[in-house]
Design a protein around this motif. Structure first.
Motif, PDB file in Angstrom:
ATOM      1  N   HIS A 153      39.602  39.120  29.501  1.00 30.80           N
ATOM      2  CA  HIS A 153      40.177  38.828  30.812  1.00 30.80           C
ATOM      3  C   HIS A 153      41.586  39.400  30.905  1.00 30.80           C
ATOM      4  CE1 HIS A 153      37.331  36.087  32.726  1.00 30.80           C
ATOM      5  NE2 HIS A 153      37.025  35.686  31.516  1.00 30.80           N
ATOM      6  N   ASN A 174      40.270  31.111  36.289  1.00 30.12           N
ATOM      7  CA  ASN A 174      40.030  32.540  36.078  1.00 30.12           C
ATOM      8  C   ASN A 174      39.152  32.824  34.868  1.00 30.12           C
ATOM      9  OD1 ASN A 174      41.393  33.431  38.325  1.00 30.12           O
ATOM     10  ND2 ASN A 174      43.316  33.747  37.247  1.00 30.12           N
ATOM     11  N   HIS A 196      40.281  38.962  39.344  1.00 29.51           N
ATOM     12  CA  HIS A 196      39.180  38.066  38.986  1.00 29.51           C
ATOM     13  C   HIS A 196      38.266  37.872  40.185  1.00 29.51           C
ATOM     14  CE1 HIS A 196      42.152  37.228  35.845  1.00 29.51           C
ATOM     15  NE2 HIS A 196      41.074  37.055  35.102  1.00 29.51           N
ATOM     16  N   ALA A 254      36.186  39.596  35.217  1.00 32.53           N
ATOM     17  CA  ALA A 254      37.466  40.303  35.283  1.00 32.53           C
ATOM     18  C   ALA A 254      37.212  41.769  35.610  1.00 32.53           C
ATOM     19  CB  ALA A 254      38.210  40.175  33.960  1.00 32.53           C
TER      20      ALA A 254
END
Length: 96
Positions: free
Chosen positions: A23, A73, A43, A78
């Motif tokens: 991420h 998130n 995201h 991502a």
């Protein structure tokens, strides 16, 4: 006598998207502008986000707890892109 000339233009060369496993922004070379960059991460709601929300709905909380996954998130996919040319470089999916 008529002469026909066919003109073809070269097609776009598509280079496979890179595989990302995080991420967090990563350092890579952009496939479009060829610059060494640190990716920009956005995201997006993915399958695990919806599954977590559905699971919380099944538990039966009446206070809107099922909306919490849309604010986390780490439960979202991502999307990595180049900060220079905005090219999408790849997506890290929580669930594939």
């Amino acid at each position: 006598m008529t002469v026909l000339v066919a003109v073809s233009q070269p097609g776009a060369i598509i280079i496979g998207q890179q595989q990302f496993s995080s991420h967090d922004p990563v350092t890579t070379t952009c496939t479009t502008c060829q610059q060494h960059v640190q990716t920009r991460v956005d995201h997006e709601t993915g399958l695990i986000t919806w599954a977590a929300a559905a699971g919380l709905c099944l538990v039966g909380c009446d206070l809107g707890c099922c909306l919490i996954p849309f604010c986390v998130n780490q439960l979202k996919d991502a999307r990595h892109s180049c900060p220079n040319c905005n090219t999408h470089l790849g997506t890290y999916k929580v669930i594939k």
